[in-house]
Enzyme design. Structure first.
Site, short mmCIF file in Angstrom:
data_model
loop_
_atom_site.label_atom_id
_atom_site.label_comp_id
_atom_site.label_asym_id
_atom_site.label_seq_id
_atom_site.Cartn_x
_atom_site.Cartn_y
_atom_site.Cartn_z
N ASP A 18 -19.90 0.27 -24.55
CA ASP A 18 -21.34 0.08 -24.65
C ASP A 18 -21.62 -1.01 -25.67
O ASP A 18 -20.83 -1.24 -26.59
CB ASP A 18 -22.01 1.38 -25.09
N ASP A 72 -20.79 -6.57 -24.96
CA ASP A 72 -21.84 -6.96 -24.03
C ASP A 72 -21.13 -7.35 -22.74
O ASP A 72 -20.30 -8.27 -22.74
CB ASP A 72 -22.62 -8.15 -24.60
N ASN A 82 -21.87 1.13 -14.84
CA ASN A 82 -23.15 1.79 -15.07
C ASN A 82 -24.11 0.98 -15.93
O ASN A 82 -25.32 1.09 -15.77
CB ASN A 82 -22.89 3.16 -15.74
N TYR A 86 -35.52 -6.25 -11.30
CA TYR A 86 -34.56 -5.15 -11.46
C TYR A 86 -34.01 -4.70 -10.11
O TYR A 86 -32.79 -4.55 -9.95
CB TYR A 86 -35.24 -3.98 -12.18
N LYS A 107 -30.12 -4.71 -8.47
CA LYS A 107 -29.48 -3.50 -7.98
C LYS A 107 -29.19 -3.56 -6.48
O LYS A 107 -28.22 -2.97 -6.00
CB LYS A 107 -30.36 -2.28 -8.31
#
Length: 249
Positions: free
Chosen positions: A34, A60, A87, A152, A156
């Site tokens: 993360d 990152d 994720n 966004y 996706k």
């Protein structure tokens, strides 16, 4: 059989945290990656406290050098990575007319380029093993559309397309590639949107339109991810599994 090593990006909170914890309970060694290094360390510590194997790495995912350094650390401590949960993502709520190039580039760098970088950097481990499981987190908006979320949902939607193409490319190497598409899940990202009143209608109204009218839980996404990475899921690839209360098919 040697313990499988799983890498979970965005593993410090929400769906990534829930998936990291479940993978560990099911006997995998888990690398929690993360940008929030402290959060990743907390999740890894929780796994270790429960008797599991875990390490935390900060990176990152849009920075290839950072990802490589993180993976070098994971391999040194746990071994090659043969399970990948893509994720990590950033959200954006903006009408198209208010989007700017800097925002566009940042969302695409994390949500799409980051997915590409991490997958590419992990792939040699899977190819060497002749075995791999890749699960990519998409979003219900990529299936249905969502107002003020064109950027966004575009990122996706690209994940869904790349999942199917990679499944075709990698299947003969013993690597499966599938996608989980979460609906309205109770995560820090969703809570920011709820608290900021960023939806065009009250969020309760959105939930009431679902056949199962409630927020989903991160653990329900974790269950779907772990289904795809199971040892006996080797004949399942190129699939999109919606975990969304029936809001999209």
């Amino acid at each position: 059989m040697r313990t499988r090593v799983a890498l979970v990006t965005g593993g410090a909170s929400g769906m990534g945290k829930a998936t990291s914890l479940r993978l560990a309970r099911e006997g995998r060694a888990v690398a929690v990656l993360d940008v929030d290094g402290g959060g990743a360390q907390a999740v890894a510590g929780e796994i270790v406290a429960q008797g599991g194997q875990a390490v935390a790495v900060a990176a990152d995912i849009s920075d290839r050098a950072g990802v490589r350094a993180a993976l070098d650390s994971v391999r040194a401590q746990l071994g090659p990575v043969t399970i990948l949960i893509n994720n990590a993502a950033v959200e954006n709520f903006s009408p198209l007319g208010e989007l700017d190039d800097v925002t566009w580039d940042r969302v695409m760098e994390v949500n799409l380029k980051g997915f590409y970088i991490v997958t590419q950097e992990v792939l040699p481990d899977m190819e060497a093993a002749g075995w791999g499981r890749i699960v990519n987190l998409s979003a219900i908006g990529a299936q249905t559309g969502a107002p003020d979320m064109a950027l966004y949902t575009a990122s996706k939607g690209a994940i869904i397309a790349m999942t199917r193409s990679l499944a075709l490319e990698l299947g003969r190497k013993g690597i499966t590639v599938n996608s989980v598409s979460p609906g309205f899940i109770d995560t820090p990202m969703s809570r920011r949107a709820i608290d900021g009143d960023l939806f065009p209608v009250p969020y309760e109204q959105i939930l009431q339109s679902y056949p199962i009218p409630r927020l989903g839980q991160p653990e329900e996404i974790a269950a779907a991810c772990c289904f795809f990475v199971a040892e006996d899921a080797g004949y399942i690839t190129a699939q999109l599994l919606g975990v969304n209360g029936g809001a999209a098919v």
